[in-house]
Scaffold this active site. Structure first.
Site, PDB file in Angstrom:
ATOM      1  N   ASP A 316       0.867  -1.173   0.000  1.00 22.65           N
ATOM      2  CA  ASP A 316       0.000   0.000   0.000  1.00 22.65           C
ATOM      3  C   ASP A 316       0.912   1.235   0.000  1.00 22.65           C
ATOM      4  OD1 ASP A 316      -2.140   1.715   0.090  1.00 22.65           O
ATOM      5  OD2 ASP A 316      -3.267   0.531   1.530  1.00 22.65           O
ATOM      6  N   GLU A 501     -10.278   6.751   3.553  1.00 22.77           N
ATOM      7  CA  GLU A 501      -9.469   6.129   4.606  1.00 22.77           C
ATOM      8  C   GLU A 501      -8.964   7.148   5.628  1.00 22.77           C
ATOM      9  OE1 GLU A 501      -5.878   4.716   2.811  1.00 22.77           O
ATOM     10  OE2 GLU A 501      -6.132   6.037   1.121  1.00 22.77           O
TER      11      GLU A 501
END
Ligand code: BGC
Length: 611
Positions: A316, A501
């Site tokens: 990520d 997020e």
């Protein structure tokens, strides 16, 4: 053209006169003849003799320097912050477009930008094409003008897997048409706690529904063969347990027993592997105290070993340096580090640890084999540039019709009383609430911008636009009902503001006071109130549900507000089909709810199928 390249080109031309005369004008990377395959751009002439994927990859592996291999393992470059020259200087193997400046307002701006990057990759010594990635997670949502589908949670509510497949297929076409060959989607998290700001990115808390949806989604993105022009590589994310962290905290720790791992968490990933998914992204979270970027057992042993994953494992954001030294990440089994910043740090540190033997050459070659394999599967050695024939389809009417269908099928009717629904065109209708006339609010995070936006975007239809399509006379009041109002039916559109997020994690899942007061006031004026909740998760709205005559969980519908109107007006005899993808809490303190929790306000799977 470099000297090496020039020499190679001349030699090739002697052998393949026919092919090269074609190549001069069209400059393809791979010239195909029935009897010979030849990689144009390769420094090694003998690669021309190989035809198979394996042989081509082995040919490259023999030829590549360590720097070139590490370049392939580095995903870098925000196209807006650096020049494409970096591709050549660092031999970068893939790039990403995400938040920030866009290449421009027109599809052609995007095509030019990403094709320029690609052209630079082809000018490197070996001419290996780039993977070009984007977070196209509910449509090509980074391009203003693309069709934007409901977020996955709404798609999960439809239980219509053909529709999910078709939506992914359309997303692939619009993504390919704007210059990309790789999407970081689908999210296959199974959200367990509404605190989490990414609940809406998952299809469902349920493993079976998630599995069926992810299979459909991968089939839509990747088609029958990744080499087909309308396909892009998909990414299942975030491996593993991203939706199961304690308290629903983004990047937190998930406690997962070996039994739960085998019975709940791995089967969806096994299904993704069985679908030959191109890549899998590891999560920010930890499992049993070990960050997934360092989780050699779960990545190397379980995912690659036991599940048999042959594709690319990607970190990520900044994952090559963020959770530990690069060698720990690569030794855990990760193949590409997403390094939009500090790629130099990643590359130089990784190189030093290969030289001193901390990272084996075998591990590096395994990573490069997978990366080149994905490029080969995508047909990039043959045709690396944008599939321009799809550019004109971006945001097309046909695509919007499918998204509109997805919207109406994703809405879950939780309460329906007093014949408040369906609406009729002849009803006296008022629409209230700022969410009613704002495509930014109705689309949530990952829509045009990373955290979404609070204003309209081009080509989208708001819910109010949709309602006006059926009842042009419907009144609209942002702030609520007024005493003199003629309407007796009020559609109150309320809910959350966009988030993604980290920013979306929250312990407050109530409506705002203003929204609650608006509904109370409309009721006190004797109106029938139909509440439409725009949210990325189930919210704690028990009192509002009690007050309302009808209540609809509308999730985050995306660009086609007309689909909401289809639902409200039962267009063409439509009947509600949406079913809850997660259990619905009565109050925050009850979270997290088990799938079969008896204290849920509405259980998982609930949804009225008549008005
Ligand atoms: C997110 C990923 C996303 C990546 C690239 C990260 O912060 O967690 O889901 O694919 O950024 O934008």
């Amino acid at each position: 053209m470099t000297k090496v390249k020039h020499l190679l080109y001349s030699s090739l031309c002697l052998i393949l006169i026919q092919a090269c005369s074609l190549q001069k004008t069209t400059a393809p990377i791979l010239v195909e003849r029935p009897d010979v395959q030849c990689i144009w751009g390769s420094a090694k002439l003998d690669i021309c003799e190989y035809a198979s994927k394996e042989a081509i990859i082995n040919g490259f592996l023999k030829e590549m320097t360590l720097d070139e291999k590490i370049g392939q393992m580095t995903q870098s470059v925000w196209h807006n912050s650096v020049s494409p020259e970096i591709i050549k200087d660092r031999m970068i193997g893939s790039i990403i477009h995400t938040e920030g400046l866009t290449p421009g307002p027109k599809v052609s701006d995007w095509v030019t930008t990403f094709d320029t990057f690609q052209a630079h990759a082809l000018k490197t010594r070996l001419g290996i094409p780039l993977l070009i990635a984007v977070d196209a997670i509910h449509g090509q949502n980074t391009f203003e003008g693309a069709v934007i589908f409901p977020h996955n949670l709404g798609m999960g509510a439809t239980r219509n897997y053909d529709l999910i497949r078709r939506a992914a297929e359309i997303t692939a076409i619009e993504t390919a048409g704007t210059g990309f060959n790789w999407t970081f989607s689908p999210v296959i998290a199974m959200p367990e706690h509404e605190h989490w700001g990414r609940v809406y990115e998952g299809f469902s808390e349920d493993a079976n529904i998630t599995t069926k949806a992810l299979i459909a989604s991968i089939q839509g993105y990747q088609g029958a063969d990744l080499a087909h022009r309308h396909t892009i590589a998909a990414t299942a994310k975030h491996y593993l347990g991203d939706g199961a962290t304690i308290g629903g905290v983004e990047g937190g720790n998930a406690i997962i027993s070996e039994q739960a791992l085998r019975e709940r968490f791995l089967p969806p990933y096994q299904a993704a592997v069985d679908q030959d998914i191109g890549s899998i992204m590891v999560g920010f979270n930890s499992v049993n105290g070990i960050n997934m970027h360092q989780h050699e057992y779960l990545v190397q042993n379980v995912l690659k070993g036991q599940l048999g994953f042959n594709g690319v494992v990607v970190t990520d954001w900044l994952g090559g340096t963020r959770w530990g030294e690069p060698y720990t990440v690569i030794n855990a089994g990760i193949d590409i580090a997403m390094q939009p910043a500090n790629h130099d740090e990643f590359m130089s540190k990784l190189k030093a640890t290969v030289i001193d033997g901390t990272v084996s050459m075998e591990r590096i070659n395994d990573a490069v084999t997978r990366i080149l394999g994905l490029k080969f599967n995508l047909g990039l050695f043959k045709d690396p540039f944008t599939k321009k024939e799809f550019s004109a389809l971006v945001g097309s009417t046909v695509h919007r019709e499918v998204a509109r269908q997805a919207v109406r099928e994703s809405l879950v009717l939780l309460k329906s009383e007093a014949n408040a629904l369906p609406l009729k065109s002849t009803d006296k209708i008022a629409v209230v609430g700022e969410h009613a006339n704002n495509s930014g609010l109705q689309s949530g995070g990952w829509s045009i911008h990373w955290q979404g936006q609070k204003h309209n975007y081009a080509t989208a239809t708001t819910i109010l636009d949709g309602i006006h399509g059926f009842a042009p006379e419907a009144e609209y009041h942002t702030m609520g009902c007024t005493p003199g109002m003629q309407a007796n039916k009020v559609v109150a559109v309320v809910g959350e503001l966009p988030y993604a997020e980290f920013m979306g994690d929250s312990t407050n899942l109530n409506l705002t006071e203003t929204q609650q007061n608006m509904i109370t006031q409309c009721k006190s004026l004797g109106k029938q109130v139909i509440v439409l909740l725009i949210s990325g998760r189930a919210m704690t709205v028990t009192d509002t549900i009690k007050q309302s005559d009808a209540f609809i969980a509308a999730w985050l519908p995306g660009s086609e507000g007309a689909g909401v109107a289809d639902f409200l007006f039962a267009a063409n005899g439509f009947k509600p089909v949406g079913k809850l993808p997660t259990s619905w809490p009565e109050k925050y303190e009850d979270l997290p709810l088990a799938p079969d929790a008896e204290n849920a306000l509405y259980p998982f799977g609930y949804g009225l199928n008549k008005y």
